[in-house]
Write a protein that holds these residues in place. Structure first.
Motif, PDB file in Angstrom:
ATOM      1  N   UNK A 249      16.560 -15.626   3.733  1.00 29.25           N
ATOM      2  CA  UNK A 249      16.202 -15.179   5.076  1.00 29.25           C
ATOM      3  C   UNK A 249      15.684 -13.745   5.062  1.00 29.25           C
ATOM      4  N   UNK A 250      16.230 -12.913   4.175  1.00 31.12           N
ATOM      5  CA  UNK A 250      15.753 -11.530   4.082  1.00 31.12           C
ATOM      6  C   UNK A 250      14.322 -11.479   3.570  1.00 31.12           C
ATOM      7  N   UNK A 251      14.006 -12.278   2.560  1.00 32.31           N
ATOM      8  CA  UNK A 251      12.641 -12.286   2.009  1.00 32.31           C
ATOM      9  C   UNK A 251      11.667 -12.892   3.003  1.00 32.31           C
ATOM     10  N   UNK A 252      12.036 -14.031   3.585  1.00 31.99           N
ATOM     11  CA  UNK A 252      11.127 -14.702   4.512  1.00 31.99           C
ATOM     12  C   UNK A 252      10.818 -13.872   5.750  1.00 31.99           C
ATOM     13  N   UNK A 253      11.784 -13.058   6.186  1.00 25.56           N
ATOM     14  CA  UNK A 253      11.571 -12.235   7.374  1.00 25.56           C
ATOM     15  C   UNK A 253      11.132 -10.819   7.077  1.00 25.56           C
ATOM     16  N   UNK A 254      10.826 -10.532   5.825  1.00 24.33           N
ATOM     17  CA  UNK A 254      10.491  -9.170   5.425  1.00 24.33           C
ATOM     18  C   UNK A 254       9.030  -8.826   5.687  1.00 24.33           C
ATOM     19  N   UNK A 255       8.751  -7.648   6.251  1.00 31.38           N
ATOM     20  CA  UNK A 255       7.363  -7.204   6.392  1.00 31.38           C
ATOM     21  C   UNK A 255       6.674  -7.051   5.040  1.00 31.38           C
ATOM     22  N   UNK A 256       7.458  -6.766   4.001  1.00 32.26           N
ATOM     23  CA  UNK A 256       6.878  -6.571   2.670  1.00 32.26           C
ATOM     24  C   UNK A 256       6.584  -7.908   1.980  1.00 32.26           C
ATOM     25  N   UNK A 257       7.499  -8.839   2.084  1.00 32.16           N
ATOM     26  CA  UNK A 257       7.391 -10.070   1.294  1.00 32.16           C
ATOM     27  C   UNK A 257       6.958 -11.298   2.083  1.00 32.16           C
ATOM     28  N   UNK A 258       7.139 -11.296   3.409  1.00 31.15           N
ATOM     29  CA  UNK A 258       6.860 -12.499   4.184  1.00 31.15           C
ATOM     30  C   UNK A 258       5.428 -12.988   4.082  1.00 31.15           C
TER      31      UNK A 258
ATOM     32  N   UNK B 179       0.850  -1.200   0.000  1.00 29.00           N
ATOM     33  CA  UNK B 179       0.000   0.000   0.000  1.00 29.00           C
ATOM     34  C   UNK B 179       0.881   1.246   0.000  1.00 29.00           C
ATOM     35  N   UNK B 180       1.952   1.201   0.745  1.00 30.10           N
ATOM     36  CA  UNK B 180       2.858   2.352   0.820  1.00 30.10           C
ATOM     37  C   UNK B 180       3.761   2.464  -0.399  1.00 30.10           C
ATOM     38  N   UNK B 181       4.139   1.335  -0.985  1.00 28.72           N
ATOM     39  CA  UNK B 181       5.022   1.313  -2.151  1.00 28.72           C
ATOM     40  C   UNK B 181       4.486   0.284  -3.139  1.00 28.72           C
ATOM     41  N   UNK B 182       3.838   0.715  -4.222  1.00 31.33           N
ATOM     42  CA  UNK B 182       3.244  -0.220  -5.187  1.00 31.33           C
ATOM     43  C   UNK B 182       4.273  -1.148  -5.824  1.00 31.33           C
ATOM     44  N   UNK B 183       3.781  -2.218  -6.380  1.00 32.49           N
ATOM     45  CA  UNK B 183       4.604  -3.232  -7.027  1.00 32.49           C
ATOM     46  C   UNK B 183       5.462  -2.615  -8.129  1.00 32.49           C
ATOM     47  N   UNK B 184       6.729  -3.026  -8.194  1.00 32.00           N
ATOM     48  CA  UNK B 184       7.637  -2.499  -9.205  1.00 32.00           C
ATOM     49  C   UNK B 184       8.620  -3.546  -9.684  1.00 32.00           C
ATOM     50  N   UNK B 185       9.596  -3.101 -10.471  1.00 33.19           N
ATOM     51  CA  UNK B 185      10.578  -4.020 -11.046  1.00 33.19           C
ATOM     52  C   UNK B 185      11.362  -4.776  -9.974  1.00 33.19           C
ATOM     53  N   UNK B 186      11.685  -4.106  -8.871  1.00 34.93           N
ATOM     54  CA  UNK B 186      12.431  -4.778  -7.812  1.00 34.93           C
ATOM     55  C   UNK B 186      11.632  -5.955  -7.258  1.00 34.93           C
ATOM     56  N   UNK B 187      10.344  -5.786  -7.090  1.00 32.92           N
ATOM     57  CA  UNK B 187       9.502  -6.872  -6.592  1.00 32.92           C
ATOM     58  C   UNK B 187       9.477  -8.034  -7.581  1.00 32.92           C
ATOM     59  N   UNK B 188       9.456  -7.724  -8.873  1.00 32.46           N
ATOM     60  CA  UNK B 188       9.493  -8.779  -9.886  1.00 32.46           C
ATOM     61  C   UNK B 188      10.790  -9.572  -9.793  1.00 32.46           C
TER      62      UNK B 188
ATOM     63  N   UNK C 288      15.022  -0.873  -8.385  1.00 34.93           N
ATOM     64  CA  UNK C 288      16.335  -1.157  -8.940  1.00 34.93           C
ATOM     65  C   UNK C 288      17.047   0.159  -9.217  1.00 34.93           C
ATOM     66  N   UNK C 289      18.329   0.215  -8.905  1.00 37.55           N
ATOM     67  CA  UNK C 289      19.091   1.441  -9.120  1.00 37.55           C
ATOM     68  C   UNK C 289      19.372   1.611 -10.615  1.00 37.55           C
ATOM     69  N   UNK C 290      19.070   2.761 -11.177  1.00 37.67           N
ATOM     70  CA  UNK C 290      19.286   2.955 -12.616  1.00 37.67           C
ATOM     71  C   UNK C 290      20.764   3.113 -12.937  1.00 37.67           C
ATOM     72  N   UNK C 291      21.133   2.692 -14.127  1.00 43.24           N
ATOM     73  CA  UNK C 291      22.465   2.940 -14.658  1.00 43.24           C
ATOM     74  C   UNK C 291      22.381   4.107 -15.639  1.00 43.24           C
ATOM     75  N   UNK C 292      23.470   4.831 -15.792  1.00 48.38           N
ATOM     76  CA  UNK C 292      23.464   5.979 -16.691  1.00 48.38           C
ATOM     77  C   UNK C 292      23.189   5.540 -18.120  1.00 48.38           C
TER      78      UNK C 292
END
Length: 409
Positions: A100-109, A27-36, A289-293
């Motif tokens: 472990x980061x994904x499983x314990x994440x408030x966003x992804x768990x 709700x605070x941050x909609x789905x994006x490329x990083x989530x994919x 995802x961090x953009x490249x120039x």
């Protein structure tokens, strides 16, 4: 914009570290490329036995009537060994930190996984390695993730089949999987995958029936080759109307094959070429995802040279090369590349016999194309490094045109 600090000065971090720091909900941050990327990486794990399968009747129900399992339940420390399995590439240290980061994440768990498919072809069948998993998101959408190539010989054979076949079994199964899942779940759908998984997602999106296509919110091809038009070496028009998003690391050339570089989103990563291809080296900041120039001039040059080389090889010669090489390697009895070195030694006589059994013209063809490919790759890399050097020099602040420069001492 400064690619090194794209989000209010936040430093780009490796994928696992960025996931561990993310606390926001969908709700605070909609789905994006990083989530994919995150969910596509979860689908890379060996989920058989941990996620309910999609059975032959188009169902995926557990004995207790439940279809979904939360990522917090799947990605636990005691399951790391099972999750990596025998075909999971990349780095063990990253896999552990990422899981472990994904499983314990408030966003992804709380995201739930289900409707899992995982199969590889057996001897006598066309080469195929196909796996897909559906994720139920808190925002009411479902993300269908297609796994990229694992370490199996069949999976790599199918990758090379993409160079000459109008479609491969994995592409057709991806379309069938989308059709089946769309009949089970309700609401908007998203598709995605890394490497070959991204190509499968794009294929399914482009060929989906109109009723299913209307439910597609986005499709994420994450450094996977584009779609080769049958009989040609140019991809279909980039704008398919199906919301396909193409993400490529700046220093990887794999996703540029059969793709329009201008239609790709370049993102920052560590490493070069195949190293940069691995999502564990991608960088993220600010929930994206961090953009490249820009794309690396070197890898863009390599991709262009490889595609030019490929255009000069007739489809029949590609088929004979891939089928012949696979027949020789399969004679070793190895099922995966991790087994191949030892199997080639143990079964050297069988491998030599398989090579001798090939028609003489095919043996000559394999040698000729292998040498030609190596020369092209070397020349493309050399030319690419020169192009990179020219680009770096042109980016030097205050640099004057050649004719206007004063001698420096």
């Amino acid at each position: 914009m400064d690619a090194s600090a794209p989000y209010g000065g936040e430093r780009p971090r490796p994928l696992a570290s960025a996931v561990a720091r993310e606390r926001r909900t969908f709700v605070e941050l909609p789905f994006g490329d990083l989530d994919a990327v995150v969910l596509s990486e979860v689908s890379r794990f060996t989920l058989r036995g941990l996620v309910e399968p999609l059975d032959g009747n188009g169902c995926g129900l557990r004995a207790d009537g439940r279809r979904w399992t939360s990522l917090s339940d799947i990605l636990r420390v005691e399951r790391i060994g099972v999750l990596r399995g025998g075909f999971c590439p990349w780095a063990a240290r990253f896999d552990r930190a990422f899981a472990l980061a994904v499983g314990g994440s408030p966003r992804y768990g709380s995201i739930a996984a289900g409707l899992h498919v995982d199969r590889r072809s057996v001897e006598g069948e066309p080469a195929e390695q196909f796996s897909a998993t559906t994720f139920r998101l808190p925002d009411g959408t479902h993300f269908l993730a297609f796994r990229g190539t694992d370490l199996s010989l069949a999976g790599w054979k199918e990758d090379f089949d993409l160079l000459f076949e109008p479609s491969v079994p994995g592409e057709r199964d991806a379309l069938a999987y989308l059709r089946t899942v769309a009949g089970i779940v309700e609401g908007p759908l998203r598709l995605g995958g890394h490497s070959k998984g991204g190509t499968l997602a794009e294929f399914a999106a482009v060929h989906a029936e109109s009723a299913v296509a209307e439910r597609l919110v986005s499709t994420h091809n994450l450094d996977g080759p584009g779609l080769r038009a049958p009989g040609l070496d140019a991809r279909p028009p980039a704008d398919t109307g199906r919301g396909v998003r193409k993400v490529v690391p700046a220093a990887s050339f794999y996703g540029l094959l059969f793709a329009d570089p201008a239609a790709c989103r370049a993102v920052a990563s560590g490493g070069f070429a195949l190293q940069a291809h691995a999502p564990c080296r991608w960088r993220a900041a600010g929930g994206d995802l961090a953009p490249a120039r820009r794309l690396s001039p070197c890898t863009a040059h390599v991709a262009a040279r490889l595609q030019e080389w490929l255009a000069g090889v007739p489809l029949d010669e590609r088929r004979r090369f891939v089928d012949g090489a696979y027949r020789v390697l399969a004679a070793s009895g190895a099922e995966s590349f991790s087994e191949l070195p030892l199997s080639l030694v143990r079964h050297a006589r069988d491998v030599a016999h398989a090579r001798s059994a090939l028609p003489r013209e095919d043996r000559r063809l394999i040698g000729r194309l292998a040498r030609s490919f190596i020369r092209t790759l070397a020349a493309g890399t050399t030319g690419g490094l020169r192009a990179s050097a020219r680009t770096v020099m042109s980016d030097v602040p205050g640099r004057l045109p050649k004719d206007d420069r004063s001698p420096s001492f």
